[in-house]
Design an enzyme around this catalytic site. Structure first.
Site, PDB file in Angstrom:
ATOM      1  N   LYS A 187       0.969  -1.290   0.109  1.00 59.20           N
ATOM      2  CA  LYS A 187      -0.049   0.061  -0.039  1.00 59.20           C
ATOM      3  C   LYS A 187       0.686   1.436  -0.013  1.00 59.20           C
ATOM      4  O   LYS A 187       0.373   2.397  -0.380  1.00 59.20           O
ATOM      5  CB  LYS A 187      -0.987   0.000   1.204  1.00 59.20           C
ATOM      6  CG  LYS A 187      -2.057  -1.084   1.130  1.00 59.20           C
ATOM      7  CD  LYS A 187      -3.310  -0.757   1.645  1.00 59.20           C
ATOM      8  CE  LYS A 187      -4.209  -1.942   1.428  1.00 59.20           C
ATOM      9  NZ  LYS A 187      -5.526  -1.869   2.046  1.00 59.20           N
TER      10      LYS A 187
ATOM     11  N   LYS B   7      -5.404 -10.294  -5.766  1.00 56.30           N
ATOM     12  CA  LYS B   7      -6.645 -10.749  -4.867  1.00 56.30           C
ATOM     13  C   LYS B   7      -7.609  -9.730  -5.360  1.00 56.30           C
ATOM     14  O   LYS B   7      -7.328  -8.613  -5.593  1.00 56.30           O
ATOM     15  CB  LYS B   7      -6.243 -10.810  -3.598  1.00 56.30           C
ATOM     16  CG  LYS B   7      -6.083  -9.223  -2.821  1.00 56.30           C
ATOM     17  CD  LYS B   7      -6.320  -9.616  -1.284  1.00 56.30           C
ATOM     18  CE  LYS B   7      -6.663  -8.078  -0.882  1.00 56.30           C
ATOM     19  NZ  LYS B   7      -7.245  -7.925   0.426  1.00 56.30           N
TER      20      LYS B   7
ATOM     21  N   LYS C  55     -11.412  -4.474  -2.878  1.00 59.86           N
ATOM     22  CA  LYS C  55     -12.569  -3.557  -2.930  1.00 59.86           C
ATOM     23  C   LYS C  55     -12.042  -2.184  -3.658  1.00 59.86           C
ATOM     24  O   LYS C  55     -12.777  -1.504  -4.151  1.00 59.86           O
ATOM     25  CB  LYS C  55     -12.846  -3.080  -1.514  1.00 59.86           C
ATOM     26  CG  LYS C  55     -13.556  -3.977  -0.804  1.00 59.86           C
ATOM     27  CD  LYS C  55     -13.932  -3.199   0.742  1.00 59.86           C
ATOM     28  CE  LYS C  55     -13.703  -4.150   1.686  1.00 59.86           C
ATOM     29  NZ  LYS C  55     -13.642  -3.504   3.093  1.00 59.86           N
TER      30      LYS C  55
HETATM   31  P1  ATP Z   1      -8.690  -3.802  -0.105  1.00 56.48           P
HETATM   32  O1  ATP Z   1      -8.704  -4.869  -1.007  1.00 56.48           O
HETATM   33  O2  ATP Z   1      -9.556  -2.490  -0.516  1.00 56.48           O
HETATM   34  O3  ATP Z   1      -7.569  -3.642   0.579  1.00 56.48           O
HETATM   35  P2  ATP Z   1      -9.985  -5.709   1.527  1.00 56.48           P
HETATM   36  O4  ATP Z   1     -11.161  -6.210   0.530  1.00 56.48           O
HETATM   37  O5  ATP Z   1      -8.769  -6.563   1.930  1.00 56.48           O
HETATM   38  O6  ATP Z   1      -9.760  -4.262   1.242  1.00 56.48           O
HETATM   39  P3  ATP Z   1     -10.792  -5.807   4.243  1.00 56.48           P
HETATM   40  O7  ATP Z   1     -11.904  -4.911   4.996  1.00 56.48           O
HETATM   41  O8  ATP Z   1      -9.378  -5.254   4.647  1.00 56.48           O
HETATM   42  O9  ATP Z   1     -11.117  -5.647   2.510  1.00 56.48           O
HETATM   43  O10 ATP Z   1     -10.954  -7.393   4.419  1.00 56.48           O
HETATM   44  C1  ATP Z   1     -12.091  -7.976   5.001  1.00 56.48           C
HETATM   45  C2  ATP Z   1     -11.730  -9.276   5.078  1.00 56.48           C
HETATM   46  O11 ATP Z   1     -11.864 -10.100   4.004  1.00 56.48           O
HETATM   47  C3  ATP Z   1     -10.392  -9.952   5.664  1.00 56.48           C
HETATM   48  O12 ATP Z   1     -10.676 -11.159   6.470  1.00 56.48           O
HETATM   49  C4  ATP Z   1      -9.723 -10.192   4.445  1.00 56.48           C
HETATM   50  O13 ATP Z   1      -8.667 -11.043   4.689  1.00 56.48           O
HETATM   51  C5  ATP Z   1     -10.719 -10.787   3.827  1.00 56.48           C
HETATM   52  N1  ATP Z   1     -10.379 -10.646   2.257  1.00 56.48           N
HETATM   53  C6  ATP Z   1     -10.248  -9.228   1.604  1.00 56.48           C
HETATM   54  N2  ATP Z   1      -9.968  -9.789   0.269  1.00 56.48           N
HETATM   55  C7  ATP Z   1     -10.162 -11.062   0.043  1.00 56.48           C
HETATM   56  C8  ATP Z   1      -9.730 -11.895  -1.009  1.00 56.48           C
HETATM   57  N3  ATP Z   1      -9.535 -11.512  -2.432  1.00 56.48           N
HETATM   58  N4  ATP Z   1     -10.162 -13.246  -0.861  1.00 56.48           N
HETATM   59  C9  ATP Z   1     -10.422 -13.808   0.516  1.00 56.48           C
HETATM   60  N5  ATP Z   1     -10.513 -13.007   1.472  1.00 56.48           N
HETATM   61  C10 ATP Z   1     -10.479 -11.620   1.427  1.00 56.48           C
END
Ligand code: ATP
Ligand code: LTN
Length: 327
Positions: A111, A192, A195
């Protein structure tokens, strides 16, 4: 009963990666655990947020928590900044964390790369996460695979503090799912699903329309081989879709691949659209009912009170053990 704690950032639409990697477990764990689910708004400001949007996103995540089946009678649902203990414990842990270990965190490296200067909060993000977890004497932390390193740091901090001050913290374990633990972006299966990725078709949000879901899956990157087969190395796109299919249907990837042997990607993708739409439709219906309701605000107020009562005890214990305060 064992204590569970987890959190999600209010940074935009929750996608099926968040759901299959983490949120689905939240619901299952309620059966036989004492669960606390948080909306971690303090983590979200490690990146710039618009204040009006942030407020809405907090309520969006809260409503989604309830829509997927988190039961506020059984579990505590609350917003991080409503409970002061998170900031208090975070500072104490910050003073016991090393800059070396924090600079090795891959999330920070990712990041902050390409930035001339990153906010110090982004660097300290994992310490705040450790505070969230340790504040509630948590045994189990259900998260996606991408959080493994942060859980390890939390454990290291707990062990370090216990060694220094005596038995201060419960040392928690991460809980990671096999299928769905890491859902990849539909347009680039080597990164991955996120969001914050600019291409909306790279993800499927839980609130997407059936048309958007269809378009995202039909456009999803595969390969020119035409064979539905699980092979992450050589066929990352198809393997990711198989993973999603498996996580939603509860079926084995091999079993699914066998069903589509010789029929190309069309039929496979079409069925995956249907399975995904069927999975998100009831969530969306519940969401519509609750998102604008007073009940949602009441649940968060009650959650903050219950979480506050538990965390106050930990903060007091920690402060006493490190010699803080005059009385
Ligand atoms: P960003 O991708 O914008 O950094 P994020 O999608 O990782 O945000 P978080 O709120 O940080 O969102 O994550 C919420 C939960 O979702 C965490 O437990 C994280 O490990 C899980 N998670 C996030 N992205 C994935 C993914 N692509 N596959 C599986 N689990 C995920
Ligand atoms: N960093 C986590 C969100 C998070 C969290 C937590 C998860 C903040 N505090 C405590 C579990 C426990 C993420 O999902 N990106």
């Amino acid at each position: 009963m064992k204590r569970v704690f987890s959190g999600v950032q209010p940074t935009g639409n929750i996608h099926i990666g968040n759901y299959l990697g983490a949120l689905k477990q939240f619901v299952e764990l309620q059966e036989d655990h004492d669960c606390i689910y948080c909306i971690v708004d303090m983590h979200s400001i490690t990146m710039p947020q618009d204040p009006k949007e942030l407020k809405q996103h907090i309520l969006d995540v809260a409503a989604l928590y309830l829509s997927i089946g988190i039961d506020p009678k059984r579990s505590i649902v609350f917003v991080q900044s409503d409970v002061p203990g998170h900031a208090e414990l975070s500072w104490i842990l910050t003073c016991n964390a090393y800059t070396g270990e924090l600079s090795r965190m891959t999330q920070f490296k990712q990041k902050s790369k390409d930035k001339e200067s990153a906010p110090a909060g982004l660097f300290c993000y994992p310490v705040l996460m450790a505070a969230d977890i340790l504040l509630y004497d948590t045994d189990v932390v259900p998260v996606g695979n991408d959080q493994k390193q942060h859980i390890e740091l939390t454990r290291d901090l707990a062990v370090r503090m216990n060694g220094k001050y005596g038995n201060m913290f419960v040392v928690p374990d991460g809980r990671f799912l096999k299928s769905g633990a890491r859902v990849m972006a539909l347009d680039d299966p080597t990164s991955k699903m996120s969001k914050s990725a600019p291409n909306a078709f790279s993800r499927i949000s839980l609130l997407d329309t059936p048309e958007k879901i269809k378009k995202s899956i039909m456009k999803a990157t595969t390969d020119s081989e035409g064979e539905v087969r699980f092979d992450i190395e050589n066929k990352p796109g198809v393997s990711n879709l198989l993973n999603i299919y498996s996580a939603f249907s509860g079926r084995d990837v091999e079993d699914i691949a066998a069903q589509y042997a010789g029929s190309g990607y069309g039929a496979f993708k079409k069925d995956l659209v249907e399975i995904t739409v069927d999975a998100v439709t009831p969530i969306q219906q519940k969401y519509e009912e609750i998102r604008q309701s007073q009940e949602l605000l009441d649940i968060l107020k009650d959650g903050a009170e219950r979480a506050g009562a538990i965390s106050e005890k930990t903060v007091k214990r920690v402060k006493d053990m490190i010699g803080f305060g005059a009385c």
